[in-house]
Design an enzyme around this catalytic site. Structure first.
Site, PDB file in Angstrom:
ATOM      1  N   GLY A 112       0.802  -1.210   0.000  1.00 41.80           N
ATOM      2  CA  GLY A 112       0.000   0.000   0.000  1.00 41.80           C
ATOM      3  C   GLY A 112       0.837   1.262   0.000  1.00 41.80           C
ATOM      4  O   GLY A 112       1.879   1.323   0.651  1.00 41.80           O
ATOM      5  N   GLU A 113       0.411   2.246  -0.763  1.00 45.52           N
ATOM      6  CA  GLU A 113       1.037   3.554  -0.713  1.00 45.52           C
ATOM      7  C   GLU A 113       0.293   4.391   0.326  1.00 45.52           C
ATOM      8  O   GLU A 113      -0.936   4.455   0.323  1.00 45.52           O
ATOM      9  CB  GLU A 113       0.965   4.242  -2.078  1.00 45.52           C
ATOM     10  CG  GLU A 113       1.801   3.569  -3.149  1.00 45.52           C
ATOM     11  CD  GLU A 113       1.797   4.366  -4.439  1.00 45.52           C
ATOM     12  OE1 GLU A 113       1.266   5.499  -4.435  1.00 45.52           O
ATOM     13  OE2 GLU A 113       2.302   3.851  -5.445  1.00 45.52           O
ATOM     14  N   TRP A 114       1.036   5.013   1.213  1.00 50.58           N
ATOM     15  CA  TRP A 114       0.391   5.717   2.318  1.00 50.58           C
ATOM     16  C   TRP A 114      -0.582   6.785   1.833  1.00 50.58           C
ATOM     17  O   TRP A 114      -1.659   6.966   2.410  1.00 50.58           O
ATOM     18  CB  TRP A 114       1.447   6.310   3.246  1.00 50.58           C
ATOM     19  CG  TRP A 114       1.865   5.327   4.300  1.00 50.58           C
ATOM     20  CD1 TRP A 114       3.046   4.656   4.385  1.00 50.58           C
ATOM     21  CD2 TRP A 114       1.079   4.896   5.405  1.00 50.58           C
ATOM     22  NE1 TRP A 114       3.050   3.827   5.472  1.00 50.58           N
ATOM     23  CE2 TRP A 114       1.859   3.955   6.126  1.00 50.58           C
ATOM     24  CE3 TRP A 114      -0.198   5.200   5.860  1.00 50.58           C
ATOM     25  CZ2 TRP A 114       1.385   3.330   7.278  1.00 50.58           C
ATOM     26  CZ3 TRP A 114      -0.674   4.567   7.008  1.00 50.58           C
ATOM     27  CH2 TRP A 114       0.119   3.649   7.701  1.00 50.58           C
TER      28      TRP A 114
END
Length: 305
Positions: A112-114
């Site tokens: 996941g990308e923050w």
């Protein structure tokens, strides 16, 4: 010392696991919700609980972890039960705080990308209500860490024995604990979690690598973090709490059974070849550290079976 004369209180290298006492129940509840939320992953199909399954002792049953992308990682998935007692996190001690460990897991394990995670959660009215100051990486990682810290496993038979319940352990388990101490296992596996507080090389008495290594990158251990030659092939000593539920074993999951792990550790770490009875007794002792799954380890709304 004969097993029957082992003291039940005082002077023991292992300490009973305390019941969880969350400082901020609201933050813990939020962390629990996030732990099972697939929106933390890149394609929204995996959550923290995908790899840290409460029904598998907080692990995943694989030799090495597989990320949300399906690509095998370097290391066996460590249990999160009693992780709050650890000094550092990950097999190599990559992170010094639990907050950093859970924050790093979002991109490293879940892909996941923050920024995307924050956008998804910000679009959810229930989530925005839980984040009065706005959804943020800092608040998410604090909530997840607060939740993981309450995943303790008190009330194992061994803990009851430590508290003075002399018949909480079988004779075999008492013999196993006596051997565990006599042969030096308690020198590394100590404290509340019976591990997690130090690093040790695999192969203290007999050379383990490269014959038994499965991945040169993983086998470097803490050396990959520090660059210090003394840290080559060193790993965080894992917890032995609920260890009977977290097969396979070692940093690379190369040992399938608990009895096999006992033999390997005895031979390479303390220089002993154990008899079948000694192995059986030590395994029995390790099984005495199995406690019920923490109720909070289950998804929100699910009660223990």
């Amino acid at each position: 010392m004969a097993p029957s004369s082992l003291p039940a209180t005082g002077g023991e290298p292992l300490v009973a696991v305390p019941a969880a006492a969350p400082a901020d129940p609201g933050l813990v509840a939020l962390g629990r919700t996030l732990f099972f939320d697939t929106r933390l992953s890149a394609d929204e199909t995996a959550s923290c609980a995908t790899c840290h399954d409460p029904r598998l002792g907080g692990s995943d049953g694989r030799s090495v972890a597989a990320g949300a992308d399906g690509v095998p990682r370097l290391f066996n998935t460590p249990t999160l039960f009693n992780a709050g007692f650890a000094a550092r996190f990950g097999w190599r001690g990559d992170q010094s705080t639990l907050e950093d460990a859970v924050a790093d897991a979002v991109p490293a394990e879940l892909g996941g990308e923050w920024s995307a995670v924050i956008d998804r959660l910000s679009a959810d009215a229930d989530m925005t209500a839980a984040f009065p100051d706005g959804v943020s990486k800092g608040r998410i990682k604090r909530a997840l860490a607060a939740y993981v810290r309450v995943l303790t496993t008190p009330d194992a038979p061994f803990d009851r024995w430590l508290a003075g319940e002399s018949d909480a352990l079988t004779h075999s388990q008492k013999r196993g604990y006596a051997l565990f101490k006599t042969y030096g296992c308690a020198g590394c596996h100590q404290g509340r979690a019976a591990g997690g507080t130090m690093f040790q090389p695999i192969g203290l008495f007999k050379p383990f690598f490269p014959r038994h290594g499965t991945n040169p990158r993983a086998d470097l251990g803490r050396y990959a973090v520090t660059g210090r030659e003394a840290d080559r092939h060193s790993f965080k000593v894992p917890t032995l709490r609920n260890v009977a539920q977290t097969a396979p074993y070692l940093h690379d999951g190369s040992v399938a059974t608990l009895s096999g792990a006992v033999r390997v550790m005895a031979y390479y770490q303390v220089g002993r070849s154990l008899t079948e009875r000694e192995v059986a007794d030590i395994v029995a002792f390790l099984e005495s550290m199995t406690a019920p799954v923490p109720p909070l380890a289950l998804p929100p709304g699910e009660a223990p079976s």
